[in-house]
Design an enzyme around this catalytic site. Structure first.
Site, PDB file in Angstrom:
ATOM      1  N   HIS A 229      -7.315  -6.692  -0.128  1.00 47.79           N
ATOM      2  CA  HIS A 229      -6.200  -5.745  -0.157  1.00 47.79           C
ATOM      3  C   HIS A 229      -5.098  -6.050   0.853  1.00 47.79           C
ATOM      4  O   HIS A 229      -3.913  -5.882   0.566  1.00 47.79           O
ATOM      5  CB  HIS A 229      -6.748  -4.335   0.078  1.00 47.79           C
ATOM      6  CG  HIS A 229      -5.716  -3.280   0.221  1.00 47.79           C
ATOM      7  ND1 HIS A 229      -4.860  -2.932  -0.798  1.00 47.79           N
ATOM      8  CD2 HIS A 229      -5.394  -2.472   1.280  1.00 47.79           C
ATOM      9  CE1 HIS A 229      -4.053  -1.948  -0.385  1.00 47.79           C
ATOM     10  NE2 HIS A 229      -4.358  -1.672   0.867  1.00 47.79           N
TER      11      HIS A 229
ATOM     12  N   ASP B 202       0.851  -1.193   0.000  1.00 50.39           N
ATOM     13  CA  ASP B 202       0.000   0.000   0.000  1.00 50.39           C
ATOM     14  C   ASP B 202       0.892   1.251   0.000  1.00 50.39           C
ATOM     15  O   ASP B 202       1.751   1.383  -0.862  1.00 50.39           O
ATOM     16  CB  ASP B 202      -0.961  -0.074   1.201  1.00 50.39           C
ATOM     17  CG  ASP B 202      -2.006   1.011   1.225  1.00 50.39           C
ATOM     18  OD1 ASP B 202      -3.024   0.878   0.523  1.00 50.39           O
ATOM     19  OD2 ASP B 202      -1.811   2.002   1.951  1.00 50.39           O
ATOM     20  N   ARG B 203       0.740   2.173   0.947  1.00 47.55           N
ATOM     21  CA  ARG B 203       1.566   3.384   0.945  1.00 47.55           C
ATOM     22  C   ARG B 203       3.041   3.022   1.057  1.00 47.55           C
ATOM     23  O   ARG B 203       3.899   3.700   0.482  1.00 47.55           O
ATOM     24  CB  ARG B 203       1.167   4.335   2.080  1.00 47.55           C
ATOM     25  CG  ARG B 203      -0.311   4.641   2.202  1.00 47.55           C
ATOM     26  CD  ARG B 203      -0.945   5.145   0.935  1.00 47.55           C
ATOM     27  NE  ARG B 203      -0.636   6.531   0.622  1.00 47.55           N
ATOM     28  CZ  ARG B 203      -1.124   7.183  -0.436  1.00 47.55           C
ATOM     29  NH1 ARG B 203      -1.926   6.559  -1.289  1.00 47.55           N
ATOM     30  NH2 ARG B 203      -0.805   8.444  -0.655  1.00 47.55           N
TER      31      ARG B 203
ATOM     32  N   TYR C 228      -1.976  11.588   1.886  1.00 50.36           N
ATOM     33  CA  TYR C 228      -2.812  11.529   0.688  1.00 50.36           C
ATOM     34  C   TYR C 228      -2.806  12.844  -0.079  1.00 50.36           C
ATOM     35  O   TYR C 228      -2.939  12.842  -1.311  1.00 50.36           O
ATOM     36  CB  TYR C 228      -4.232  11.090   1.061  1.00 50.36           C
ATOM     37  CG  TYR C 228      -4.315   9.588   1.193  1.00 50.36           C
ATOM     38  CD1 TYR C 228      -4.726   8.804   0.125  1.00 50.36           C
ATOM     39  CD2 TYR C 228      -3.918   8.948   2.354  1.00 50.36           C
ATOM     40  CE1 TYR C 228      -4.776   7.421   0.213  1.00 50.36           C
ATOM     41  CE2 TYR C 228      -3.957   7.564   2.466  1.00 50.36           C
ATOM     42  CZ  TYR C 228      -4.380   6.814   1.395  1.00 50.36           C
ATOM     43  OH  TYR C 228      -4.407   5.440   1.481  1.00 50.36           O
TER      44      TYR C 228
END
Length: 316
Positions: free
Chosen positions: A285, A119-120, A224
């Site tokens: 995810h 993810d990030r 974000y």
């Protein structure tokens, strides 16, 4: 350089995880909470949103049998520092996060290392490989395509499926105030279909404790905002300049998630990297939590097995 910390405390993770040392390590303008230890080549593990390094709790202990594992909380997350926001959001850009990690690894004695990011954390990992190819030996990214590609391909599906990308990127303090009224509901129920509630209790408790801190909420929003601005711009500049990831790259993604439904994931990454392999997992995810043995095997095969003719250590 470091001071002892605690452990996850309730036996929620497989043997070996709580044997890794928990420290707080200064890397310049920030300090990072880091769990590290093991024996073998260095392997940096980078978590995603809205988690902390405890996302690796189901696999880190086993990985430490054959690698020196380093798993930090990214800046802004967990118990790591939350630097002040800047107008261009660069203080939470993946370039700054990558540089934190390079300084962390150098301080531990590693000038080059393998990286796995979810993810990030995957966005930090590929940015590191683009900016500093001399330090990243092998790269695994979990359930991401490059940030610039996400924004360039945005459509009605992503507006609904990736709604938090646009919501969290709204100007301060709009998302911060809305999330702050009930962070438990936002992070545990409103997002990801409540999947996080099913993860190891020690990890969930850590995520919730940290997410209740207004400074952490603000930092995740800045992450974000950076994704929508400077991160996207740096990706676009790299594509225009023809810069590519030169190290061997493994791409793994969720077969029940957005990447499988929306993208030709390997084709996208082959536009960015010279040597790409990968596949989908039959899960959502959060691949490490949902398929820990499969994730462990893939990481060992690519990062540990590739270094030894006898192959990786068998997973438990």
């Amino acid at each position: 350089m470091s001071t002892p910390g605690g452990t996850s405390g309730d036996g929620a993770f497989p043997a070996g995880f709580d044997d890794l040392r928990l420290s707080r390590i200064s890397v310049g303008e920030v300090s990072l909470r880091v769990r590290h230890g093991g024996s073998g080549p260095p392997l940096l593990l980078l978590h995603g949103y809205p988690e902390t390094h405890l996302a690796w709790g189901l696999v880190a202990g086993e990985l430490a049998r054959t690698a020196t594992v380093v798993a930090p909380d990214l800046r802004g997350y967990g118990d790591s520092s939350k630097p002040a926001a800047v107008p261009g959001h660069e203080s939470y850009g993946k370039r700054a996060m990558a540089e934190d990690c390079i300084a962390l690894m150098a301080g531990l004695g590693f000038d080059a290392f393998d990286v796995v990011g979810h993810d990030r954390g995957g966005r930090v990992a590929y940015r590191m490989a683009l900016d500093h190819p001399e330090v990243v030996r092998r790269l695994t990214v979990l359930d991401v395509v490059p940030t610039g590609e996400v924004w360039a391909r945005a459509d009605a599906r992503s507006a609904l499926g990736y709604w938090h990308w646009a919501f969290l990127a709204q100007p301060s303090p709009i998302p911060e105030r809305l999330i702050g009224r009930d962070p438990d509901f936002f992070f545990l129920d409103a997002e990801f279909g409540g999947a996080i509630r099913r993860f190891p209790p020690a990890a969930v408790a850590d995520y919730v404790r940290c997410a209740r801190d207004p400074a952490t909420i603000a930092a995740m929003c800045e992450d974000y905002r950076a994704g929508a601005t400077c991160d996207r711009r740096w990706d676009d500049e790299d594509r225009a300049a023809g810069r590519r990831i030169t190290c061997p790259t493994q791409v793994l993604w969720a077969g029940r998630g957005a990447l499988e439904a929306w993208y030709d994931t390997l084709a996208i990454w082959r536009d960015w990297a010279d040597d790409v392999t990968g596949r989908a997992f039959d899960c959502g995810h959060f691949m490490v939590e949902e398929r820990p043995l499969e994730a462990l095997s893939a990481i060992q095969d690519f990062h540990v097995g590739s270094r030894s003719p006898t192959g990786p250590t068998a997973s438990a």
